[in-house]
Design a protein around this motif. Structure first.
Motif, mmCIF file in Angstrom:
data_model
loop_
_atom_site.group_PDB
_atom_site.id
_atom_site.type_symbol
_atom_site.label_atom_id
_atom_site.label_comp_id
_atom_site.label_asym_id
_atom_site.label_seq_id
_atom_site.Cartn_x
_atom_site.Cartn_y
_atom_site.Cartn_z
ATOM 1 N N THR A 7 0.827 -1.204 0.000
ATOM 2 C CA THR A 7 0.000 0.000 0.000
ATOM 3 C C THR A 7 0.861 1.254 0.000
ATOM 4 O O THR A 7 0.631 2.177 -0.784
ATOM 5 N N ARG A 8 1.863 1.288 0.858
ATOM 6 C CA ARG A 8 2.764 2.460 0.925
ATOM 7 C C ARG A 8 3.577 2.589 -0.351
ATOM 8 O O ARG A 8 3.759 3.683 -0.867
ATOM 9 N N ASN A 9 4.067 1.464 -0.868
ATOM 10 C CA ASN A 9 4.886 1.510 -2.080
ATOM 11 C C ASN A 9 4.101 2.035 -3.281
ATOM 12 O O ASN A 9 4.657 2.750 -4.117
ATOM 13 N N ARG A 10 2.830 1.688 -3.379
ATOM 14 C CA ARG A 10 2.019 2.210 -4.491
ATOM 15 C C ARG A 10 1.989 3.738 -4.457
ATOM 16 O O ARG A 10 2.127 4.396 -5.489
ATOM 17 N N ILE A 11 1.805 4.293 -3.277
ATOM 18 C CA ILE A 11 1.774 5.755 -3.125
ATOM 19 C C ILE A 11 3.154 6.347 -3.415
ATOM 20 O O ILE A 11 3.277 7.323 -4.166
ATOM 21 N N PHE A 12 4.183 5.759 -2.819
ATOM 22 C CA PHE A 12 5.540 6.274 -3.012
ATOM 23 C C PHE A 12 5.955 6.214 -4.485
ATOM 24 O O PHE A 12 6.522 7.163 -5.017
ATOM 25 N N VAL A 13 5.694 5.098 -5.138
ATOM 26 C CA VAL A 13 6.080 4.928 -6.539
ATOM 27 C C VAL A 13 5.347 5.943 -7.422
ATOM 28 O O VAL A 13 5.949 6.556 -8.307
ATOM 29 N N THR A 14 4.067 6.124 -7.178
ATOM 30 C CA THR A 14 3.292 7.093 -7.965
ATOM 31 C C THR A 14 3.906 8.485 -7.869
ATOM 32 O O THR A 14 4.149 9.152 -8.885
ATOM 33 N N ASN A 15 4.193 8.922 -6.656
ATOM 34 C CA ASN A 15 4.768 10.255 -6.459
ATOM 35 C C ASN A 15 6.193 10.342 -7.002
ATOM 36 O O ASN A 15 6.589 11.360 -7.575
ATOM 37 N N TRP A 16 6.965 9.286 -6.834
ATOM 38 C CA TRP A 16 8.330 9.233 -7.377
ATOM 39 C C TRP A 16 8.298 9.379 -8.899
ATOM 40 O O TRP A 16 9.039 10.158 -9.484
ATOM 41 N N ASN A 17 7.419 8.612 -9.541
ATOM 42 C CA ASN A 17 7.341 8.616 -10.999
ATOM 43 C C ASN A 17 6.870 9.969 -11.555
ATOM 44 O O ASN A 17 7.333 10.402 -12.619
ATOM 45 N N ILE A 18 5.965 10.620 -10.855
ATOM 46 C CA ILE A 18 5.554 11.970 -11.270
ATOM 47 C C ILE A 18 6.777 12.886 -11.297
ATOM 48 O O ILE A 18 6.987 13.647 -12.247
ATOM 49 N N ARG A 19 7.609 12.786 -10.281
ATOM 50 C CA ARG A 19 8.807 13.628 -10.212
ATOM 51 C C ARG A 19 9.846 13.220 -11.246
ATOM 52 O O ARG A 19 10.506 14.069 -11.838
ATOM 53 N N ALA A 20 9.994 11.913 -11.465
ATOM 54 C CA ALA A 20 10.972 11.433 -12.451
ATOM 55 C C ALA A 20 10.595 11.870 -13.863
ATOM 56 O O ALA A 20 11.467 12.085 -14.708
ATOM 57 N N ARG A 21 9.311 12.001 -14.111
ATOM 58 C CA ARG A 21 8.834 12.405 -15.450
ATOM 59 C C ARG A 21 8.845 13.920 -15.650
ATOM 60 O O ARG A 21 8.519 14.396 -16.724
#
Length: 143
Positions: free
Chosen positions: A75-89
């Motif tokens: 659950t936490r990783n889904r949130i973290f990955v989503t926010n990480w990917n927004i920043r990476a893009r």
């Protein structure tokens, strides 16, 4: 005799100071920290983390394996990955030295406990090291 005692004392102090000095071997070991590999061989999934300090964080600060349930980590990783990917893009908006790669983490795949544990702890480490917040309610606890 007094001169001999002074020479021995001076020599002993010199040896003591030399022994207390930092060893170049130890400094090289710190600089050459081994990368942490997050992998699930059955899924052919692998992430290699080469961020100095993560090994130390994982071995001394992170909660031990088994502390969190796999469901909690996912659950936490889904949130973290989503926010990480927004920043990476968005490298013009966010530091592309931190957010170098998009993470392909799909919620319908069971990556296993080890992958989720290490990925979660990398996000905890990164938030702390880079003074950022990736969501999931950790903005106050990680500082």
């Amino acid at each position: 005799m007094k001169l001999l005692k002074q020479i021995i004392l001076l020599f002993s102090v010199g040896i003591f100071i030399w022994a207390c000095g930092s060893s170049p071997i130890n400094n090289k070991n710190i600089e050459k920290e081994e990368p942490v590999v997050i992998a699930n061989d059955s899924l052919e999934y692998e992430i290699t983390i080469i961020d100095i300090g993560f090994n130390l964080f994982l071995n001394t600060i992170a909660q031990p394996e088994g502390y969190y349930s796999q469901e909690y980590l996912e659950t936490r990783n889904r949130i973290f990955v989503t926010n990480w990917n927004i920043r990476a893009r968005n490298p013009s908006q966010f530091n592309d030295n931190i957010y170098e790669n998009v993470i392909d983490y799909q919620p319908n795949i069971d990556y296993g406990y080890d992958v989720n544990y290490k990925l979660f702890n990398y996000f905890m480490f990164a938030q702390r090291k880079y003074k950022m917040t990736l969501g999931a309610g950790y903005s106050r606890r990680i500082r």
